[in-house]
Design a protein around this motif. Sequence first.
Motif, short mmCIF file in Angstrom:
data_model
loop_
_atom_site.label_atom_id
_atom_site.label_comp_id
_atom_site.label_asym_id
_atom_site.label_seq_id
_atom_site.Cartn_x
_atom_site.Cartn_y
_atom_site.Cartn_z
N PRO A 212 44.55 -4.31 -0.59
CA PRO A 212 45.21 -3.75 -1.77
C PRO A 212 45.86 -4.81 -2.66
O PRO A 212 46.09 -4.57 -3.84
CB PRO A 212 46.26 -2.80 -1.18
CG PRO A 212 46.47 -3.29 0.22
CD PRO A 212 45.15 -3.83 0.67
N VAL A 213 46.19 -5.97 -2.08
CA VAL A 213 46.80 -7.06 -2.83
C VAL A 213 45.92 -8.29 -2.66
O VAL A 213 45.39 -8.54 -1.57
CB VAL A 213 48.23 -7.35 -2.34
CG1 VAL A 213 48.86 -8.49 -3.13
CG2 VAL A 213 49.10 -6.11 -2.44
N ASP A 214 45.75 -9.05 -3.73
CA ASP A 214 44.92 -10.25 -3.69
C ASP A 214 45.44 -11.19 -2.60
O ASP A 214 46.60 -11.62 -2.64
CB ASP A 214 44.97 -10.94 -5.05
CG ASP A 214 44.02 -12.13 -5.13
OD1 ASP A 214 43.47 -12.54 -4.10
OD2 ASP A 214 43.84 -12.66 -6.25
N PRO A 215 44.61 -11.54 -1.61
CA PRO A 215 45.06 -12.43 -0.53
C PRO A 215 45.55 -13.78 -1.04
O PRO A 215 46.43 -14.40 -0.43
CB PRO A 215 43.82 -12.59 0.35
CG PRO A 215 42.96 -11.42 0.04
CD PRO A 215 43.22 -11.09 -1.39
N GLN A 216 45.00 -14.23 -2.15
CA GLN A 216 45.43 -15.51 -2.70
C GLN A 216 46.88 -15.44 -3.16
O GLN A 216 47.65 -16.40 -2.98
CB GLN A 216 44.53 -15.92 -3.85
CG GLN A 216 44.65 -17.37 -4.24
CD GLN A 216 43.56 -17.81 -5.20
OE1 GLN A 216 42.91 -16.99 -5.83
NE2 GLN A 216 43.36 -19.11 -5.32
N LEU A 217 47.28 -14.32 -3.74
CA LEU A 217 48.66 -14.15 -4.17
C LEU A 217 49.59 -14.05 -2.96
O LEU A 217 50.69 -14.62 -2.96
CB LEU A 217 48.79 -12.90 -5.04
CG LEU A 217 48.01 -12.90 -6.35
CD1 LEU A 217 48.23 -11.59 -7.11
CD2 LEU A 217 48.38 -14.09 -7.22
N VAL A 218 49.15 -13.33 -1.94
CA VAL A 218 49.96 -13.23 -0.72
C VAL A 218 50.13 -14.61 -0.08
O VAL A 218 51.22 -14.97 0.37
CB VAL A 218 49.31 -12.25 0.28
CG1 VAL A 218 50.09 -12.21 1.59
CG2 VAL A 218 49.22 -10.85 -0.32
N GLY A 219 49.06 -15.39 -0.06
CA GLY A 219 49.14 -16.74 0.48
C GLY A 219 50.09 -17.61 -0.32
O GLY A 219 50.84 -18.42 0.23
N ASN A 220 50.06 -17.44 -1.64
CA ASN A 220 50.99 -18.19 -2.50
C ASN A 220 52.44 -17.89 -2.15
O ASN A 220 53.27 -18.78 -2.02
CB ASN A 220 50.73 -17.82 -3.96
CG ASN A 220 50.18 -18.99 -4.76
OD1 ASN A 220 50.27 -20.14 -4.34
ND2 ASN A 220 49.61 -18.71 -5.91
N ILE A 221 52.74 -16.60 -2.00
CA ILE A 221 54.11 -16.19 -1.66
C ILE A 221 54.50 -16.72 -0.29
O ILE A 221 55.58 -17.29 -0.10
CB ILE A 221 54.24 -14.66 -1.70
CG1 ILE A 221 53.96 -14.13 -3.11
CG2 ILE A 221 55.63 -14.23 -1.24
CD1 ILE A 221 53.84 -12.62 -3.18
N LEU A 222 53.62 -16.51 0.69
CA LEU A 222 53.94 -16.89 2.07
C LEU A 222 54.21 -18.38 2.19
O LEU A 222 55.26 -18.80 2.70
CB LEU A 222 52.79 -16.48 2.99
CG LEU A 222 52.92 -16.93 4.45
CD1 LEU A 222 54.10 -16.25 5.13
CD2 LEU A 222 51.63 -16.64 5.22
N PHE A 223 53.28 -19.21 1.73
CA PHE A 223 53.40 -20.64 1.98
C PHE A 223 54.47 -21.29 1.11
O PHE A 223 55.17 -22.20 1.57
CB PHE A 223 52.05 -21.32 1.79
CG PHE A 223 51.07 -21.01 2.88
CD1 PHE A 223 51.24 -21.52 4.15
CD2 PHE A 223 49.99 -20.17 2.65
CE1 PHE A 223 50.35 -21.23 5.16
CE2 PHE A 223 49.09 -19.87 3.65
CZ PHE A 223 49.27 -20.41 4.92
N SER A 224 54.59 -20.87 -0.14
CA SER A 224 55.61 -21.48 -0.99
C SER A 224 57.02 -21.16 -0.47
O SER A 224 57.88 -22.05 -0.41
CB SER A 224 55.45 -21.02 -2.44
OG SER A 224 55.54 -19.62 -2.54
#
Length: 387
Positions: A212-224
């Motif tokens: 439901p959410v772009d994994p790339q955006l989730v990865g951006n949030i998680l790692f940053s």
Amino acid sequence: MSTALPGTGLGAPGLVQSSSAVRLSQSGRTGAVAAHLVLAGTLTSLFGISWDIQWHIDVGPDTFFTLSHLLLYSGSAVAGVTSLVMVLIATAAQRAGRPTDRLAGGTPVRVFGGIFRAPLGYLIAGTGAALFLLFGLLDLWWHSLYGFDAVLDSPPHIGLFVAISITMVGSVIVFAAVRDTRWGRAGLILSIPVLITFTPITTNAFSALPLPVDPQLVGNILFSTLLLIMGTFTLGRPGTALAIAAALGVMQAALWWFSPWAARVYAEASGLPLRDNLADEPPDLPAQIPMFMLLAALVITALLWLSRRQGWSGRIAPQIMGAGGGAAVGLSLPVQSALLDGSSPDPADLLTMTITGLVTGVLAGYLAARLAVLLRENSTAPLTKGR
């Protein structure tokens, strides 16, 4: 494993005899040069991949032998050769009966049953560089089969991106191990943004998943968020998150200028035209890096100050900091996208990404506290007083 917030005090080094001081000074100089060479290698790879991505957008497919690929591979080679040299130095010191725990790079570990003695940071950085070479050979074979490269997420590319990320992790470990020195603290503040900048490329491997959410955006949030908090806990200084975010902004600005400029100049030098349908769009990789990380860093810093003032438990404070920082990053991503597109942010996207940031940030804070403990425990003895 303790999850208490690491303190801000740094242990004072003890007195040493003059001959030991000379060896410490030599080890310090060698460690500083090697650590900065690894960092320079990761920065070179970062600029190479940003250039390569922009080339695919502005010009089109490419072959294996291009200048952007050369920059990408040379950065990994510099980091790999430097790591190998440091492993050999540590191994020679062990066999000569000299202490190896004062070499920069982290606690030395036994490799191949004790044949080699490798500082942990250089072992990880070198392993990433070796994997990069293997996936580079696979990429060359891939090009020989299919010719031009048209996509970013081909199997060899994903392997290459993971390998570079491993080398960047090794660079973070190298500098965290000598955080008692000024150059170690500065290197950590620079090496963490390199890893943050690269995460959109690695997480692109999951972009095809039906989520439901772009994994790339989730990865951006998680790692940053994770890396901001991890750096703060590792150094034990409240302003660390702000310094990391500022360094990230400088890198983003440099890549914003460099990527389209390098693609255009190289295309002209090669006699190749730019695409006819190019729109006035921002450079691809820099535009994917969160632009409002200073806001997230301010939230994390404020929550760290509040946690110490209110005496929050170290078991919950990292998750609260992560939730606040993650929500700030998540909220900023739709705003950033709208600013770059010249549109207005969708309220539904703002709500969705803020909630995603809250949930992802809790996980980021939990992991950051534990990784910071590992980084602090991996620290070597002080190299020289006041350096």
